[in-house]
Design an enzyme around this catalytic site. Structure first.
Site, mmCIF file in Angstrom:
data_model
loop_
_atom_site.group_PDB
_atom_site.id
_atom_site.type_symbol
_atom_site.label_atom_id
_atom_site.label_comp_id
_atom_site.label_asym_id
_atom_site.label_seq_id
_atom_site.Cartn_x
_atom_site.Cartn_y
_atom_site.Cartn_z
ATOM 1 N N THR A 140 -5.641 -3.508 0.231
ATOM 2 C CA THR A 140 -4.502 -2.789 -0.325
ATOM 3 C C THR A 140 -3.727 -3.666 -1.297
ATOM 4 O O THR A 140 -3.711 -4.902 -1.160
ATOM 5 C CB THR A 140 -3.558 -2.335 0.814
ATOM 6 O OG1 THR A 140 -2.333 -1.835 0.264
ATOM 7 C CG2 THR A 140 -3.228 -3.484 1.740
ATOM 8 N N ASP A 141 -3.033 -3.023 -2.245
ATOM 9 C CA ASP A 141 -2.183 -3.784 -3.159
ATOM 10 C C ASP A 141 -0.964 -4.373 -2.455
ATOM 11 O O ASP A 141 -0.294 -5.263 -2.997
ATOM 12 C CB ASP A 141 -1.737 -2.924 -4.336
ATOM 13 C CG ASP A 141 -0.995 -1.653 -3.929
ATOM 14 O OD1 ASP A 141 -0.832 -1.403 -2.717
ATOM 15 O OD2 ASP A 141 -0.597 -0.896 -4.835
ATOM 16 N N GLU A 142 -0.680 -3.909 -1.235
ATOM 17 C CA GLU A 142 0.500 -4.408 -0.524
ATOM 18 C C GLU A 142 0.386 -5.877 -0.147
ATOM 19 O O GLU A 142 1.393 -6.510 0.186
ATOM 20 C CB GLU A 142 0.786 -3.546 0.705
ATOM 21 C CG GLU A 142 1.171 -2.124 0.349
ATOM 22 C CD GLU A 142 1.747 -1.344 1.512
ATOM 23 O OE1 GLU A 142 2.524 -1.926 2.280
ATOM 24 O OE2 GLU A 142 1.410 -0.151 1.645
ATOM 25 N N TYR A 165 2.217 -4.845 8.501
ATOM 26 C CA TYR A 165 0.979 -4.209 8.035
ATOM 27 C C TYR A 165 0.322 -5.031 6.932
ATOM 28 O O TYR A 165 -0.861 -5.401 7.015
ATOM 29 C CB TYR A 165 1.253 -2.794 7.535
ATOM 30 C CG TYR A 165 0.141 -2.261 6.654
ATOM 31 C CD1 TYR A 165 -1.142 -2.067 7.163
ATOM 32 C CD2 TYR A 165 0.375 -1.982 5.304
ATOM 33 C CE1 TYR A 165 -2.162 -1.610 6.349
ATOM 34 C CE2 TYR A 165 -0.647 -1.516 4.489
ATOM 35 C CZ TYR A 165 -1.911 -1.323 5.016
ATOM 36 O OH TYR A 165 -2.933 -0.868 4.213
ATOM 37 N N LYS A 169 -3.313 -7.152 6.776
ATOM 38 C CA LYS A 169 -4.373 -6.917 5.784
ATOM 39 C C LYS A 169 -4.641 -8.187 4.974
ATOM 40 O O LYS A 169 -5.797 -8.492 4.646
ATOM 41 C CB LYS A 169 -3.989 -5.767 4.865
ATOM 42 C CG LYS A 169 -3.986 -4.405 5.537
ATOM 43 C CD LYS A 169 -5.370 -3.980 6.021
ATOM 44 C CE LYS A 169 -6.292 -3.624 4.881
ATOM 45 N NZ LYS A 169 -7.604 -3.107 5.391
#
Length: 371
Positions: A140-142, A165, A169
């Site tokens: 994810t870009d997060e 979260y 990741k």
């Protein structure tokens, strides 16, 4: 025939990937592994499971014995790891769930692959590998943190996770990279922007707003709604993943973005406007409304709520690397994709109702009981 292990294949992006692969690749066999927690819905891929080209296994990616059994029984040569706890709000309430699944589960899959795919050692002591294998991590870009008003995330942007979260990741990505560096495992990683489209779990922004409008409920928007996300239609994402698995350079990270930056408040207002227009064009849709009529579908439904803890202000991905190296570009602009998405939810209320009345409620209640 290639033998794919698709983890989390009954979830949103995983299920769309299963459908895409079966429709576009005649030379693959898919083994779908999913624990069927709150966001995994077997009904989503029920019609795709035929016992031959698509086989379903219920189980947890943390289960070492099961992972080893699947690798041996089906001679897995490609892993696509979608399985993850993925909702930021849930990670704030119960971070440990995210550590267990997203980090330890990924490491367990990596070890299962290593046990099955290594063929010996080279002159320098590094493991040698089967030539036909690949471990692909869907991220994810997060993991990059938060952007200001300008700039974009690239593959060289420092990792700076801001929630439990995104920290989980990030950790999983680093384990995948570490297995490549330490053991020379053939891996690739993709980091995507916000996905939208069919089969999205109804606690996420777009399906939640659609659901609340139909039920005549308020539309909660964090803070002042100015947070910006880049939106990627899920089928475009699936095409990109397939391309990276087949042609991406081993050990590389590829960012996948939609070139569709929108504020959250813009998204909500667009959904309101689009639902009104669709219901005006097709009065049959108005039968779906509960405790509200078409005139009540307007911006007055919007309610601004206390902002999420550590809420990142802006995400925006630069997908130039995957464009330059592999020729991928997003095909679906937001204006087209959001209409397709809303139509799908209006036409598939049975699927939505099954989700929100079943395992979702049980899981939601049990998780918050742990606080």
């Amino acid at each position: 025939m290639k033998q794919y292990l698709i983890t989390g294949g009954a979830g949103f992006i995983g299920a769309n990937f299963v459908k895409f692969m079966l429709q576009s690749n005649a030379d693959v066999r898919l083994i779908v592994l999913d624990a069927l927690t709150y966001a995994g819905n077997l009904a989503t891929i029920e019609d795709d499971i035929d016992g031959e080209r698509c086989i379903f296994v219920k189980g947890d990616i943390c289960d070492r014995a099961l992972a080893d059994e699947i690798f041996v029984k089906y001679d897995i040569d490609t892993v696509v790891n979608f399985a993850a706890e993925s909702h930021v709000d849930r990670s704030i309430e119960n971070p440990q769930l995210f550590l267990i699944t997203n980090i330890l589960g990924t490491q367990n899959l990596l070890d299962a692959a290593r046990r099955r795919w290594t063929t010996g050692k080279d002159a320098n002591g590094y493991p040698t590998w089967r030539q036909d294998v690949k471990f692909h991590q869907v991220s994810t870009d997060e993991v990059y943190g938060s952007l200001g008003a300008d700039g974009y995330f690239t593959e060289t942007t420092p990792l700076d996770p801001r929630s439990p979260y995104s920290a989980s990741k990030t950790s999983a990505d680093l384990f995948v990279k570490a297995y490549h560096e330490t053991y020379k495992m053939p891996v690739t990683i993709t980091r995507c922007s916000n996905n939208y489209g069919p089969y999205h779990f109804p606690e996420k922004l777009i399906p939640l707003i659609i659901k609340n409008i139909l039920e005549g409920k308020s539309l909660p928007v964090y803070g002042d709604g100015s947070n910006v996300r880049d939106w990627l239609y899920v089928e475009d994402h699936c095409k990109a993943i397939d391309l990276v698995i087949r042609k991406g350079r081993v050990g590389e990270v590829y960012n996948i973005g939609g070139h569709n930056e929108r504020t959250n408040i813009h998204i909500v207002k667009t959904i309101i406007k689009t639902i009104r227009e669709l219901m005006t064009e097709n009065p049959e849709y108005q039968k779906l409304l509960q405790n509200i009529d078409i005139d009540g579908i307007n911006d007055s439904l919007i309610t601004f709520v206390k902002d999420r803890l550590g809420h990142d202000q802006r995400y925006a991905i630069d997908p130039q690397k995957i464009t330059d190296e592999l020729g991928w570009t997003p095909e679906t602009n937001f204006e087209t994709g959001i209409i397709k998405t809303i139509r799908w939810y209006l036409d598939n209320q049975q699927w939505v109702n099954q989700i929100v009345s079943g395992d979702y409620v049980k899981y939601y209640e049990s998780m918050y009981a742990q606080r």
